[in-house]
Motif scaffolding. Structure first.
Motif, PDB file in Angstrom:
ATOM      1  N   SER A  80       0.851  -1.178   0.000  1.00  0.00           N
ATOM      2  CA  SER A  80       0.000   0.000   0.000  1.00  0.00           C
ATOM      3  C   SER A  80       0.889   1.231   0.000  1.00  0.00           C
ATOM      4  CB  SER A  80      -0.911   0.000   1.230  1.00  0.00           C
ATOM      5  OG  SER A  80      -1.716   1.152   1.235  1.00  0.00           O
ATOM      6  N   GLN A  81       0.721   2.065  -1.015  1.00  0.00           N
ATOM      7  CA  GLN A  81       1.523   3.279  -1.140  1.00  0.00           C
ATOM      8  C   GLN A  81       0.627   4.375  -1.705  1.00  0.00           C
ATOM      9  OE1 GLN A  81       4.341   3.058  -4.332  1.00  0.00           O
ATOM     10  NE2 GLN A  81       5.417   4.918  -3.723  1.00  0.00           N
ATOM     11  N   VAL A  82       0.410   5.416  -0.930  1.00  0.00           N
ATOM     12  CA  VAL A  82      -0.402   6.530  -1.400  1.00  0.00           C
ATOM     13  C   VAL A  82       0.376   7.280  -2.480  1.00  0.00           C
ATOM     14  CG1 VAL A  82      -1.503   8.702  -0.757  1.00  0.00           C
ATOM     15  CG2 VAL A  82      -1.614   6.734   0.782  1.00  0.00           C
ATOM     16  N   PRO A  84      -0.164  10.686  -4.132  1.00  0.00           N
ATOM     17  CA  PRO A  84      -0.992  11.890  -4.065  1.00  0.00           C
ATOM     18  C   PRO A  84      -1.307  12.518  -5.419  1.00  0.00           C
ATOM     19  CG  PRO A  84       0.764  11.981  -2.433  1.00  0.00           C
ATOM     20  CD  PRO A  84       1.038  10.792  -3.310  1.00  0.00           C
ATOM     21  N   ARG A  87      -4.214  10.872  -6.772  1.00  0.00           N
ATOM     22  CA  ARG A  87      -5.266  10.651  -5.770  1.00  0.00           C
ATOM     23  C   ARG A  87      -5.654   9.178  -5.666  1.00  0.00           C
ATOM     24  NH1 ARG A  87      -6.159  14.433  -8.986  1.00  0.00           N
ATOM     25  NH2 ARG A  87      -6.231  16.617  -8.470  1.00  0.00           N
ATOM     26  N   ALA A  88      -4.653   8.351  -5.491  1.00  0.00           N
ATOM     27  CA  ALA A  88      -4.916   6.912  -5.485  1.00  0.00           C
ATOM     28  C   ALA A  88      -3.884   6.181  -4.628  1.00  0.00           C
ATOM     29  CB  ALA A  88      -4.905   6.371  -6.908  1.00  0.00           C
ATOM     30  N   ASN A  89      -4.110   4.903  -4.492  1.00  0.00           N
ATOM     31  CA  ASN A  89      -3.257   4.031  -3.712  1.00  0.00           C
ATOM     32  C   ASN A  89      -2.647   2.988  -4.648  1.00  0.00           C
ATOM     33  OD1 ASN A  89      -2.124   2.311  -1.837  1.00  0.00           O
ATOM     34  ND2 ASN A  89      -4.015   1.893  -0.750  1.00  0.00           N
ATOM     35  N   ASN A  90      -1.341   2.866  -4.614  1.00  0.00           N
ATOM     36  CA  ASN A  90      -0.653   1.818  -5.361  1.00  0.00           C
ATOM     37  C   ASN A  90      -0.653   0.573  -4.465  1.00  0.00           C
ATOM     38  OD1 ASN A  90       0.895   0.391  -7.187  1.00  0.00           O
ATOM     39  ND2 ASN A  90       2.816   1.204  -6.402  1.00  0.00           N
ATOM     40  N   VAL A 157      -1.593   4.335 -11.937  1.00  0.00           N
ATOM     41  CA  VAL A 157      -1.150   4.522 -10.549  1.00  0.00           C
ATOM     42  C   VAL A 157       0.206   3.854 -10.346  1.00  0.00           C
ATOM     43  CG1 VAL A 157      -1.704   4.088  -8.118  1.00  0.00           C
ATOM     44  CG2 VAL A 157      -3.523   4.670  -9.746  1.00  0.00           C
TER      45      VAL A 157
END
Length: 164
Positions: A80-82, A84, A87-90, A157
């Motif tokens: 889980s990696q934000v 920015p 505007r999403a999560n990898n 993303v």
């Protein structure tokens, strides 16, 4: 039970799914709680011979929920990696659907406890002593998978995250 992912471009390959299951530290198991509420609990686990094993105390709320739950799902977040800027999560995640069963066979319980010790306390000299000590009072249950899916973030993303 819904099995197929809608966004097929985000499906993880079987090798990555297996790696996530084998190496992640915890997952969240959904159980039948009181009064129709779901009880989702984060748990340590081990994946051995295609089975997911959990251990715990043979009393308390979690134990009670294990007793009344057969069908379940278990979620594991492998990454889980934000990101920015988009505007999403990898993310990478795995969802396992299957049936819970208590582990009654002593040899299977020993094997699962040893696998847990190897995963969470590798090389600790008194692991076997602790396993033998806890064998008679630890409750162990297994999740026998019926369906496993893995999903990852959209390509945009992932590509953006690689540049960070």
């Amino acid at each position: 039970m819904r099995k197929e992912l809608t966004r097929t471009k985000q499906v993880l390959d079987k090798q990555t799914v297996r790696r996530i299951i084998e190496t992640s530290v915890y997952g969240v198991l959904s159980l039948n709680g009181d009064d129709g509420y779901l009880y989702s609990v984060p748990l340590s686990y081990v994946y051995s011979n295609g089975i997911v094993y959990f251990h715990g105390s043979p009393r308390g709320y979690k134990y009670d929920c294990f007793q009344r739950t057969d069908k379940t799902s278990f979620s594991i977040v492998g990454q889980s990696q934000v990101v920015p800027s988009v505007r999403a999560n990898n993310f990478q995640s795995v969802l396992i659907w299957g049936r819970l069963q208590p582990v009654a066979d002593t040899a299977e319980k020993l094997s699962a406890l040893r696998a847990l010790a190897e995963k969470y306390s590798p090389g600790i000299p008194d692991n076997e002593d602790e396993i033998q000590h806890s064998l008679n009072y630890v409750f162990m249950t297994k999740l026998v998978p019926e369906w496993i899916t893995g999903k990852q973030a959209a390509l945009e993303v992932r590509e953006t995250a690689e540049k960070l």
